[in-house]
Design a protein around this motif. Structure first.
Motif, PDB file in Angstrom:
ATOM      1  N   ILE A   3       0.690  -1.300   0.030  1.00  0.00           N
ATOM      2  CA  ILE A   3      -0.021   0.016  -0.079  1.00  0.00           C
ATOM      3  C   ILE A   3       0.933   1.320  -0.314  1.00  0.00           C
ATOM      4  CG2 ILE A   3      -1.712  -1.307   1.260  1.00  0.00           C
ATOM      5  CD1 ILE A   3      -0.964   0.414   3.626  1.00  0.00           C
ATOM      6  N   LEU A   6      -0.259   4.337  -1.789  1.00  0.00           N
ATOM      7  CA  LEU A   6      -1.168   4.969  -1.426  1.00  0.00           C
ATOM      8  C   LEU A   6      -0.854   6.235  -0.965  1.00  0.00           C
ATOM      9  CD1 LEU A   6      -3.653   2.307  -0.268  1.00  0.00           C
ATOM     10  CD2 LEU A   6      -3.803   3.564  -2.527  1.00  0.00           C
ATOM     11  N   THR A   7       0.374   6.352  -0.131  1.00  0.00           N
ATOM     12  CA  THR A   7       0.833   7.460   0.732  1.00  0.00           C
ATOM     13  C   THR A   7       0.966   8.593  -0.418  1.00  0.00           C
ATOM     14  OG1 THR A   7       3.178   6.806   0.643  1.00  0.00           O
ATOM     15  CG2 THR A   7       1.736   6.094   2.600  1.00  0.00           C
ATOM     16  N   SER A  41      -3.320   9.412   4.116  1.00  0.00           N
ATOM     17  CA  SER A  41      -1.924   9.236   3.715  1.00  0.00           C
ATOM     18  C   SER A  41      -1.151   8.766   4.850  1.00  0.00           C
ATOM     19  CB  SER A  41      -1.386  10.379   3.084  1.00  0.00           C
ATOM     20  OG  SER A  41       0.213  10.207   2.776  1.00  0.00           O
ATOM     21  N   CYS A  44      -1.860   5.294   6.222  1.00  0.00           N
ATOM     22  CA  CYS A  44      -1.346   4.309   5.491  1.00  0.00           C
ATOM     23  C   CYS A  44       0.233   4.272   6.087  1.00  0.00           C
ATOM     24  CB  CYS A  44      -1.113   4.636   4.023  1.00  0.00           C
ATOM     25  SG  CYS A  44      -2.920   4.512   3.262  1.00  0.00           S
ATOM     26  N   TRP A  47       0.408   2.422   9.234  1.00  0.00           N
ATOM     27  CA  TRP A  47       0.428   1.173   9.109  1.00  0.00           C
ATOM     28  C   TRP A  47       1.931   0.574   8.610  1.00  0.00           C
ATOM     29  CZ3 TRP A  47      -2.147  -3.217   9.995  1.00  0.00           C
ATOM     30  CH2 TRP A  47      -2.043  -4.468   9.129  1.00  0.00           C
ATOM     31  N   LEU A  48       2.290   1.308   7.630  1.00  0.00           N
ATOM     32  CA  LEU A  48       3.652   0.767   7.091  1.00  0.00           C
ATOM     33  C   LEU A  48       4.656   0.917   8.196  1.00  0.00           C
ATOM     34  CD1 LEU A  48       3.428   2.872   3.780  1.00  0.00           C
ATOM     35  CD2 LEU A  48       3.527   0.269   3.835  1.00  0.00           C
TER      36      LEU A  48
END
Length: 615
Positions: A3, A6-7, A41, A44, A47-48
């Motif tokens: 993902i 997506l940022t 963003s 995401c 989460w990363l």
């Protein structure tokens, strides 16, 4: 990890939606799109970060290829994202701090003309900054580099109806473009010499082909340093940053404190393998940072505008980061970059709250007594100012700045250490000078506090991150950047901690003695001949604008006026003037009168006969 794209995608979509809305949306909906896109963003990014720490990618880095950009004669750069410990740290700073600033801006910019345009610009900035820090090759990095430069120009000149704002934006654009040209030359040299701009490939190929001190590598890193000093407002390209405060205060927090100005620090840290091959240039990096942090500190001591004081403090703190890079303290530089983003964003947002509460007054000497009326802003300045001054134990700034000073000492760079300690003393003085004058003493202006979640949540979050809690955040830089020489510590490090802490406290006490109460001593010093001279000199930031005006601007204007009357230009212009005159003369003969045509024919016949007879 998949993902990651997506940022970038969320803020890019936010920019496109806001840009094509042409200001027809309500402020609430524009804020929802502008703040929400950066919020997504940031989610995401969170989460990363969690996934990176729980299940680290193989080799310590994750690569996501999006598409092939172009292919020319074996040069095939692609839009590829590269996530390792360094870019992950920058991702967290850009999206996390960026979201808090966007949220605050949704309150601060209410009622301003161009509300949706503001968020369109800031969303584009977040996209460009993320492209800069996530690009796996220097060409993609440069694409984002130029993107943040464009956004800086647009946001500094956001209030474009005021001529000084436009001039400030133009100044920032031109000065940073000088550095960008140097950087582009550096990229050309690297590609010609090594055949690639992929950052990881460069780190492998450069030590294989070049020995330490190679002239080509010296020139390439010197050009990269030129780009870094332009973007990070370091000597000699530092003059644009203070004038950049003409933009809205959230812009100052977003671009000129927390993110864009740190791009130069990130560039040098990312290409550290090249700079390790050029020890002379690396020494120059440290010297540039040391001189800049001291000069900016003296300039901040005499400023009266609340935002310009913070601007010079930003310049000074960036100097600390360059100093750390110069002694190869890569982890310390990035650690201070992150901590600085926390407390400087806090100070700029708090200054925006003060400016808004004081009816857009920015002169600290026209404020006073605000601590009762603006308790949250006052608390923000106390915590953020303490972190900026590196107050021992309780603030995050103490741990990051002390690490830099220790690395300078451990690597044997005593002069850089002394510059860092002098800068710490100046920082304490000008920081608490601002706090004592603006928030204490006699009240000189009526102020009304802000309210709403968009007001207090960003400030409260940044207050917590500016304390020692922020220093507990772990940066996953192990294996990404080489370990510094002074990593181990010891008794000498504890001694330096005591010394730097004592210097910070001494600066605060001196500021209290000078600026609390009647200020008789400081007024007498400022009124003396030497005081007036130094105040004027430091207020003008050591006269660099005057010097550059005499060396570059005025000669350029004189040359332009001279070339406007260039003889060759006049000679070349004579040809079309002759043709136009001949056309006008011939046009007179085409008048439609039969007698005129008959007379012309008769005259022509007489002229021909005369030529024949005489010939």
């Amino acid at each position: 990890m998949n993902i990651l794209f997506l940022t970038l995608l969320f803020p890019l979509c936010g920019f496109l939606l806001l840009a094509f809305s042409r200001g027809r949306w309500s402020e609430n909906f524009a804020a929802l799109v502008g703040v929400g896109s950066v919020g997504l963003s940031a989610l995401c990014g969170a989460w990363l970060i969690w996934q990176f720490n729980v299940t680290p990618p193989a080799g310590g880095a994750y690569v996501q290829h999006l598409w092939q950009w172009f292919a020319v004669d074996g040069f095939t750069p692609g839009f590829t994202l590269y996530l390792d410990g360094l870019s992950l740290t920058m991702l967290g700073v850009v999206t996390g701090v960026g979201f808090l600033i966007h949220l605050f801006a949704s309150w601060y910019m209410r009622g301003e003309e161009g509300y949706s345009r503001f968020f369109a610009y800031t969303n584009l900035f977040i996209f460009s900054m993320l492209l800069l820090v996530l690009g796996d090759n220097l060409l993609v990095l440069y694409f984002g580099w130029e993107g943040v430069g464009l956004c800086s120009y647009l946001l500094i000149g956001f209030y474009f109806k005021h001529v000084p704002n436009g001039n400030a934006a133009l100044k920032a654009f031109i000065v940073t473009r000088i550095g960008d040209v140097f950087m582009a030359i550096g990229l050309f040299i690297l590609f010609v010499q090594l055949g690639t701009l992929n950052i990881q490939e460069l780190m492998v190929l450069a030590p294989q082909k070049f020995t330490s001190g190679d002239p080509w590598m010296n020139l390439a890193t010197l050009m990269l340093l030129g780009g870094a000093v332009g973007k990070s407002a370091q000597l000699p390209l530092q003059t644009w940053l203070a004038d950049a405060m003409a933009g809205p205060t959230p812009v100052s927090a977003l671009i000129h404190a927390a993110t864009m100005v740190t791009a130069g620090v990130y560039l040098i840290a990312r290409t550290h393998g090249l700079f390790l091959l050029t020890p002379e240039v690396l020494e120059l990096v440290g010297m540039v940072g040391a001189v800049t942090l001291v000069l900016a500190g003296f300039a901040a001591v005499v400023q009266t505008d609340i935002k310009r004081i913070l601007a010079y403090s930003t310049m000074s703190q960036l100097g600390y980061m360059f100093l750390a890079l110069g002694v190869a303290a890569w982890d310390a530089a990035i650690f201070h970059l992150m901590i600085h983003a926390f407390f400087k964003a806090l100070l700029f947002l708090a200054s925006g709250a003060v400016i808004n509460a004081c009816h857009h007054e920015q002169n600290i000497f026209k404020m006073g007594g605000l601590w009762k009326k603006l308790p949250l802003a006052y608390a923000s300045f106390i915590v953020g100012g303490a972190a900026l001054a590196a107050l021992p134990i309780v603030t995050a700034g103490f741990y990051s700045k002390d690490e830099i000073l220790w690395e300078a000492l451990a690597s044997g760079h005593d002069k850089l250490l002394y510059a860092g300690l002098a800068g710490a003393f100046l920082t304490s003085i000008y920081t608490f000078r601002l706090i004592f004058i603006a928030f204490h003493g006699e009240a000189k202006i009526d102020a009304h506090p802000g309210h709403g979640v968009a007001y207090w949540l960003p400030l409260s979050t940044l207050i917590v991150l500016s304390t020692f809690i922020g220093a507990l955040i772990n940066q996953p830089l192990s294996g990404v950047l080489p370990e510094s020489v002074g990593y181990a510590g010891g008794e000498a490090k504890h001694g330096l901690e005591l010394l730097s802490g004592a210097i910070a406290i001494a600066g605060i006490l001196l500021a209290a003695a000078l600026y609390l109460g009647r200020r008789q001593l400081v007024n007498s010093i400022a009124g003396s001949a030497a005081g007036r001279f130094l105040s004027a000199w430091w207020y003008a930031a050591w006269g660099f604008d005057w010097l550059y005006d005499k060396l570059f601007v005025q000669p350029y204007l004189r040359t332009s006026r001279l070339l406007a009357k260039d003889p060759m230009d006049r000679l070349l212009g004579a040809v079309p003037r002759i043709v136009r005159s001949a056309h006008k003369a011939l046009k007179v003969t085409e008048n439609g009168y039969l007698r005129w045509y008959a007379a012309s024919m008769a005259g022509g016949a007489v002229l021909v006969l005369g030529i024949i007879v005489l010939g």
